[in-house]
Design a protein around this motif. Structure first.
Motif, PDB file in Angstrom:
ATOM      1  N   ILE A 232      -1.314  35.585  -8.538  1.00  0.00           N
ATOM      2  CA  ILE A 232      -0.569  36.526  -9.379  1.00  0.00           C
ATOM      3  C   ILE A 232       0.142  35.783 -10.511  1.00  0.00           C
ATOM      4  O   ILE A 232       0.110  36.203 -11.676  1.00  0.00           O
ATOM      5  N   VAL A 233       0.781  34.669 -10.177  1.00  0.00           N
ATOM      6  CA  VAL A 233       1.483  33.868 -11.192  1.00  0.00           C
ATOM      7  C   VAL A 233       0.501  33.397 -12.261  1.00  0.00           C
ATOM      8  O   VAL A 233       0.782  33.487 -13.466  1.00  0.00           O
ATOM      9  N   LEU A 234      -0.656  32.908 -11.838  1.00  0.00           N
ATOM     10  CA  LEU A 234      -1.641  32.383 -12.785  1.00  0.00           C
ATOM     11  C   LEU A 234      -2.132  33.464 -13.738  1.00  0.00           C
ATOM     12  O   LEU A 234      -2.186  33.258 -14.957  1.00  0.00           O
ATOM     13  N   LYS A 235      -2.473  34.621 -13.205  1.00  0.00           N
ATOM     14  CA  LYS A 235      -3.007  35.686 -14.050  1.00  0.00           C
ATOM     15  C   LYS A 235      -1.934  36.276 -14.964  1.00  0.00           C
ATOM     16  O   LYS A 235      -2.219  36.634 -16.110  1.00  0.00           O
ATOM     17  N   LEU A 236      -0.702  36.342 -14.468  1.00  0.00           N
ATOM     18  CA  LEU A 236       0.404  36.804 -15.315  1.00  0.00           C
ATOM     19  C   LEU A 236       0.630  35.818 -16.459  1.00  0.00           C
ATOM     20  O   LEU A 236       0.792  36.218 -17.621  1.00  0.00           O
ATOM     21  N   ALA A 237       0.631  34.516 -16.142  1.00  0.00           N
ATOM     22  CA  ALA A 237       0.853  33.490 -17.162  1.00  0.00           C
ATOM     23  C   ALA A 237      -0.254  33.511 -18.203  1.00  0.00           C
ATOM     24  O   ALA A 237       0.003  33.380 -19.412  1.00  0.00           O
ATOM     25  N   GLU A 238      -1.479  33.692 -17.752  1.00  0.00           N
ATOM     26  CA  GLU A 238      -2.616  33.721 -18.679  1.00  0.00           C
ATOM     27  C   GLU A 238      -2.524  34.912 -19.621  1.00  0.00           C
ATOM     28  O   GLU A 238      -2.694  34.780 -20.840  1.00  0.00           O
ATOM     29  N   GLY A 239      -2.255  36.091 -19.062  1.00  0.00           N
ATOM     30  CA  GLY A 239      -2.153  37.283 -19.892  1.00  0.00           C
ATOM     31  C   GLY A 239      -0.983  37.216 -20.852  1.00  0.00           C
ATOM     32  O   GLY A 239      -1.095  37.610 -22.022  1.00  0.00           O
ATOM     33  N   LEU A 240       0.156  36.706 -20.374  1.00  0.00           N
ATOM     34  CA  LEU A 240       1.342  36.595 -21.223  1.00  0.00           C
ATOM     35  C   LEU A 240       1.114  35.596 -22.356  1.00  0.00           C
ATOM     36  O   LEU A 240       1.494  35.847 -23.506  1.00  0.00           O
ATOM     37  N   ALA A 241       0.464  34.477 -22.037  1.00  0.00           N
ATOM     38  CA  ALA A 241       0.194  33.461 -23.065  1.00  0.00           C
ATOM     39  C   ALA A 241      -0.709  34.024 -24.158  1.00  0.00           C
ATOM     40  O   ALA A 241      -0.472  33.803 -25.355  1.00  0.00           O
ATOM     41  N   GLU A 242      -1.731  34.752 -23.764  1.00  0.00           N
ATOM     42  CA  GLU A 242      -2.641  35.331 -24.750  1.00  0.00           C
ATOM     43  C   GLU A 242      -1.924  36.341 -25.640  1.00  0.00           C
ATOM     44  O   GLU A 242      -2.114  36.355 -26.857  1.00  0.00           O
ATOM     45  N   ARG A 243      -1.082  37.170 -25.024  1.00  0.00           N
ATOM     46  CA  ARG A 243      -0.382  38.192 -25.802  1.00  0.00           C
ATOM     47  C   ARG A 243       0.636  37.575 -26.745  1.00  0.00           C
ATOM     48  O   ARG A 243       0.734  37.959 -27.919  1.00  0.00           O
ATOM     49  N   LEU A 244       1.390  36.587 -26.259  1.00  0.00           N
ATOM     50  CA  LEU A 244       2.388  35.932 -27.106  1.00  0.00           C
ATOM     51  C   LEU A 244       1.727  35.202 -28.269  1.00  0.00           C
ATOM     52  O   LEU A 244       2.254  35.180 -29.391  1.00  0.00           O
ATOM     53  N   PHE A 245       0.568  34.601 -27.999  1.00  0.00           N
ATOM     54  CA  PHE A 245      -0.133  33.906 -29.078  1.00  0.00           C
ATOM     55  C   PHE A 245      -0.577  34.878 -30.164  1.00  0.00           C
ATOM     56  O   PHE A 245      -0.457  34.594 -31.363  1.00  0.00           O
ATOM     57  N   SER A 284      -3.458  24.148 -33.461  1.00  0.00           N
ATOM     58  CA  SER A 284      -2.809  23.161 -32.594  1.00  0.00           C
ATOM     59  C   SER A 284      -2.116  23.847 -31.415  1.00  0.00           C
ATOM     60  O   SER A 284      -2.219  23.396 -30.270  1.00  0.00           O
ATOM     61  N   LEU A 285      -1.418  24.957 -31.696  1.00  0.00           N
ATOM     62  CA  LEU A 285      -0.747  25.703 -30.637  1.00  0.00           C
ATOM     63  C   LEU A 285      -1.766  26.273 -29.660  1.00  0.00           C
ATOM     64  O   LEU A 285      -1.594  26.215 -28.436  1.00  0.00           O
TER      65      LEU A 285
END
Length: 355
Positions: A232-245, A284-285
């Motif tokens: 759950i943590v991994l998938k939340l982090a992945e989705g959040l990172a994509e959205r924030l980017f 780079s980000l």
């Protein structure tokens, strides 16, 4: 070194991107060999399409594939000539040094557990994922292999993930945290409380409980949890990172456009230069949070080297996964895992005798 065997049929972009990833890896690592396992005709077609005429890549025929949506255990049992089963049997039989797949993760875990078994002193295998948090990576384990863990499993994960951080990512004396809803030792469910007590007397560099908010603040090098929580943590982090980017990309583009318009009103030719700078910064980000940089995550605890990659992996991610697998096989991380776990067991026995 023996070649790394790669599931050429695994992943959303297989076999084309897998084949190109293998070509890239062989070109970047001197002496590296890769065995591509899967549909011989399709693999040869992709090699020909890529203009491959070099050495270091072999094709191993497998007539079946395991799809992303199939039941892992049932598929492994039914499809004995699938690319996953054939590939892992090659590792078991000593014909290949490691296995890489971007296909059905559950199938890779099930097949590895069936054909490779776990290492001596290891009860359950777990998946260790590298998260980008700063100068040093954060290793999160487990993220899905063992959803019903016990305290002793988590202690084994702490030892294995610590060795992975040390040997592969050059982290000296990795600090270990236990994922929990609060920092206090008395907080959490039964599993976390039992694990906290076990960690405290284990001799590992235990930093105590880690709240989720601390994951990306560099408080420790390794964070341990059960596979259900970790996934759950991994998938939340992945989705959040994509959205924030995406949000950052939109905001940066608007800001750059505004600055460029102001600059052009005073000095011509600035707009294009500013645009190039913004794109370079975004690139780079993006590379810092891109899963392709690490390539894949090791399944630690099985009697062999197994790397599971993201289903969307392209050539760069596959290449990095192959190189990670090769590096792990070279340093014999499994032998060191067994040594360290045996040392921990001896320490625990001595303390029990003293008490």
């Amino acid at each position: 070194m023996k070649p790394v065997v790669v599931d050429a049929m695994g992943g959303d972009r297989a076999p084309a991107e897998v084949v190109r990833g293998a070509i890239r890896a062989v070109g970047e690592v001197e002496g590296l060999g890769v065995d591509l396992v899967g549909s011989e005709d399709r693999i040869l077609q992709e090699l020909d399409s890529a203009g491959w005429q070099g050495e270091g890549i072999s094709v191993i025929a497998a007539t079946e594939e395991i799809g992303m949506g199939e039941s892992p255990v049932d598929a492994v049992r039914a499809k004995k000539d699938s690319s996953v089963v054939v590939g892992l049997k090659r590792v078991r039989d000593g014909e290949s040094s490691a296995f890489v797949s971007a296909g059905n993760t559950g199938a890779s875990v099930a097949a590895a557990s069936l054909f490779l078994r776990t290492l001596p002193e290891v009860t359950k295998a777990g998946i260790a994922v590298e998260l980008k948090v700063g100068v040093k990576p954060l290793i999160l384990m487990d993220v899905g292999a063992n959803v019903e863990a016990r305290a002793e499993h988590l202690l084994q994960y702490a030892v294995m993930a610590g060795l992975y951080a040390s040997l592969i990512h050059s982290v000296e004396d990795p600090s270990v945290g236990l994922l929990n809803i609060g920092e206090e030792g008395a907080k959490g469910n039964r599993l976390v409380k039992e694990t906290h007590d076990l960690f405290s007397g284990s001799g590992i560099n235990f930093q105590g409980n880690i709240e989720p908010v601390e994951l990306f603040r560099g408080k420790c090098d390794v964070v341990v949890c059960d596979g259900f929580t970790g996934n759950i943590v991994l998938k939340l982090a992945e989705g959040l990172a994509e959205r924030l980017f995406l949000l950052f990309e939109e905001g940066a583009a608007e800001l750059a456009s505004g600055i460029a318009d102001m600059a052009d009103s005073e000095q011509g030719g600035m707009k294009e230069a500013i645009s190039r700078k913004v794109q370079a910064g975004l690139s780079s980000l993006g590379s810092r949070i891109d899963y392709a940089e690490s390539g894949g995550a090791p399944l630690l605890g099985v009697n062999g080297t197994v790397i599971v990659s993201h289903g969307r992996s392209g050539a760069r991610a596959i290449s990095n996964a192959i190189q990670l697998a090769n590096k792990m096989a070279e340093v014999d991380i499994n032998g060191l895992i067994v040594q360290n776990l045996r040392a921990k067991e001896s320490l625990a026995a001595e303390k029990a005798a003293e008490d």
